[in-house]
Design an enzyme around this catalytic site. Structure first.
Site, PDB file in Angstrom:
ATOM      1  N   GLY A 180      82.716 -73.655 -19.830  1.00 40.12           N
ATOM      2  CA  GLY A 180      83.123 -74.669 -18.860  1.00 40.12           C
ATOM      3  C   GLY A 180      84.660 -74.017 -18.226  1.00 40.12           C
ATOM      4  O   GLY A 180      84.978 -73.126 -18.011  1.00 40.12           O
ATOM      5  N   GLY A 181      85.170 -75.317 -18.027  1.00 41.15           N
ATOM      6  CA  GLY A 181      86.593 -75.226 -17.540  1.00 41.15           C
ATOM      7  C   GLY A 181      87.508 -74.316 -18.366  1.00 41.15           C
ATOM      8  O   GLY A 181      88.561 -73.843 -17.764  1.00 41.15           O
ATOM      9  N   GLY A 413      87.986 -42.825   5.262  1.00 38.37           N
ATOM     10  CA  GLY A 413      89.014 -43.754   5.033  1.00 38.37           C
ATOM     11  C   GLY A 413      89.163 -44.219   3.559  1.00 38.37           C
ATOM     12  O   GLY A 413      89.970 -44.553   3.175  1.00 38.37           O
ATOM     13  N   ALA A 414      88.288 -43.504   2.762  1.00 36.14           N
ATOM     14  CA  ALA A 414      88.168 -43.419   1.194  1.00 36.14           C
ATOM     15  C   ALA A 414      89.525 -42.427   0.913  1.00 36.14           C
ATOM     16  O   ALA A 414      90.049 -42.769  -0.113  1.00 36.14           O
ATOM     17  CB  ALA A 414      87.081 -42.935   0.608  1.00 36.14           C
TER      18      ALA A 414
END
Length: 523
Positions: A180-181, A413-414
């Protein structure tokens, strides 16, 4: 009133005896039966974990006598020793840390208002003293009987996780349930170490079954395999509690205590002879893979490094190591997996690591062999553009020393995303085997020389000829060197020496940036 009257008649010796009895009860926490059950489950108690983690005799407990104030649902008068969490400070290899260790033997380690406030006090102490914060999680979650007070307590923890972020290292250990939280606090810290006995998830198997109809076990949903290999939430997997403490100790040895200090220097070999074995690492066949770990072992002190997220996005490697006694963060493509391509997960994994290193003054060493970003509809729909842009952002934003070595492929771009020179990289070396180009020669020849190939009597032979022409023209390190995109072309055997000298020369690096609150990293 009667009890008060009895206490007023106690001697000093009796009061001291009473103190010892109360401290003994604190040491036993949930009692012998629950401790035995904890051990039977293959887990240590909260105090045993603390004692394994810190230097012997260095732990000083704080808020051991803290009490909850809940009166609902049978909680009135219920004694929860230390309110289910051991808090205090100690040293690891003589260096101060503050810590909180939840105790599952006390109400399942459930976190209420006071437990949360104890944890927050340790976080504040970490900020005050500039020391790492370590949180050992072993809890059933929020203490339901305390309702919104428990919820508010978690909120204060999250708030202070963010305050500590980038100021002191934060390490979470998941040694039991974390649901949970409660799972959000570890997610806000810098590193998560999870044992094979532990699980962490937001929504448990029973709720998932009820809402979606899916059948899944707690281990399949939140075990270390799921949270490391699939989600990338976890950074290290430990065999057991003792192994988790050892990983934490090793990790802290690479890190500074805070963002205004440097990581501690370690003894290192003074020799930087040529390592001729590196000359044989790159295969003659450009399509053949090799193990980048063999390169890393040969450039770090003693061949020792600490890999982070080892089974997540294995096409990229992130690790801490030391060169010349100083900690460095290593980012390297792994040609053995997906040819070292960058994809969504690899971009996220490396970007966060680079961001951490920059926040804590750890120089970056990038080893490049990247054919490009991973193509495909799934990657495009998943947002490879914005995920890949994170690498461009974090390398450009990083002000620590940045040194890169291009081993083989560095395309498109890599190439830039792997700490290209124009992103502010301080030193960029290349091996003679480096190919730096917009794309590979095979793909480029098909575009640039399409008409020549189609018009040739033997298109196959012409294509092979023009591929070699393109490679000789653009895909060598000397063309990039001529454009000052590469500082130097080095023999592979000299890589460790090159890195050591470059990093030494950058120790006093200063970099001015425009004043602003912060940049906006692509999400």
């Amino acid at each position: 009133m009667a009890e008060s009257a009895v206490r007023s008649g106690m001697t000093v010796a009796e009061r001291i005896k009473e103190l010892h009895e109360k401290k003994k009860a604190l040491q036993e926490m949930g009692g012998a039966k629950r401790v035995e059950k904890q051990h039977a489950a293959g887990k240590l108690t909260a105090r045993e974990r603390v004692n394994k983690l810190v230097d012997e005799g260095s732990f000083q407990e704080q808020f051991g006598f803290a009490k909850h104030r809940c009166t609902f649902f049978g909680m009135e008068g219920k004694d929860l020793p230390a309110d289910g969490v051991v808090t205090g400070c100690g040293t690891i290899d003589g260096r101060l840390v503050h810590l909180a260790s939840q105790d599952f033997t006390v109400a399942g380690g459930a976190a209420g208002e006071v437990q949360c406030d104890k944890i927050v006090e340790m976080m504040k102490a970490s900020l005050k003293t500039g020391s790492p914060f370590v949180f050992v999680n072993d809890s059933g979650g929020a203490r339901i009987q305390e309702g919104i007070d428990s919820l508010a307590g978690y909120g204060r923890i999250f708030y202070h996780n963010v305050l500590l972020s980038g100021v002191v290292p934060q390490i979470s250990m998941i040694c039991g349930p974390c649901a949970g939280g409660a799972a959000y606090s570890p997610a806000l810290t810098d590193f998560i170490i999870q044992t094979k006995k532990a699980q962490m998830f937001i929504t448990g198997p029973s709720v998932i079954k009820q809402v979606t109809g899916e059948d899944v076990t707690a281990e399949q949903l939140g075990g270390p395999e799921a949270q490391m290999a699939y989600s990338g939430v976890v950074h290290f997997v430990a065999e057991d509690d003792e192994h988790a403490m050892a990983i934490c100790q090793d990790l802290i040895s690479y890190l500074p205590s805070n963002n205004v200090e440097d990581a501690p220097e370690h003894d290192h070999p003074d020799e930087f002879e040529l390592d001729l074995s590196l000359n044989d690492i790159i295969p003659d066949n450009p399509k053949q893979g090799y193990d980048m770990f063999e390169v890393i072992k040969r450039i770090v002190d003693g061949g020792k490094y600490l890999e982070v997220q080892s089974t997540f996005a294995q096409n990229i490697i992130i690790a801490f190591g030391r060169i010349n006694g100083r900690t460095v963060g290593i980012i390297a493509n792994q040609p053995m997996v997906k040819a070292g391509c960058l994809d969504i997960d690899a971009s996220d994994k490396s970007s966060r690591f680079i961001r951490f290193c920059n926040a804590f003054n750890i120089p970056l060493v990038t080893l490049v062999d990247v054919p490009g970003f991973m193509p495909g509809v799934e990657q495009e729909y998943g947002g490879i553009i914005r995920h890949g842009a994170k690498m461009l952002f974090v390398y450009s934003a990083a002000t620590v020393p940045k040194v890169s070595v291009i081993l083989r492929k560095a395309y498109g771009g890599a190439y830039l995303a792997m700490s290209g020179k124009d992103l502010g990289t301080d030193r960029c070396a290349a091996w003679p085997t480096a190919e730096i180009a917009v794309m590979g020669a095979e793909g480029a020849a098909g575009v640039v020389f399409r008409r020549e190939i189609e018009a040739a009597d033997d298109p196959k032979a012409k294509r092979a000829e023009l591929i070699e022409t393109y490679r000789e023209t653009f895909s060598t390190p000397y063309v990039a060197g001529g454009r000052r995109m590469v500082d130097e072309v080095i023999e592979p055997a000299a890589t460790r020496r090159y890195l050591a000298m470059a990093l030494d020369s950058l120790v006093t690096k200063r970099e001015l940036r425009p004043e602003k609150k912060h940049g906006l990293i692509p999400l």
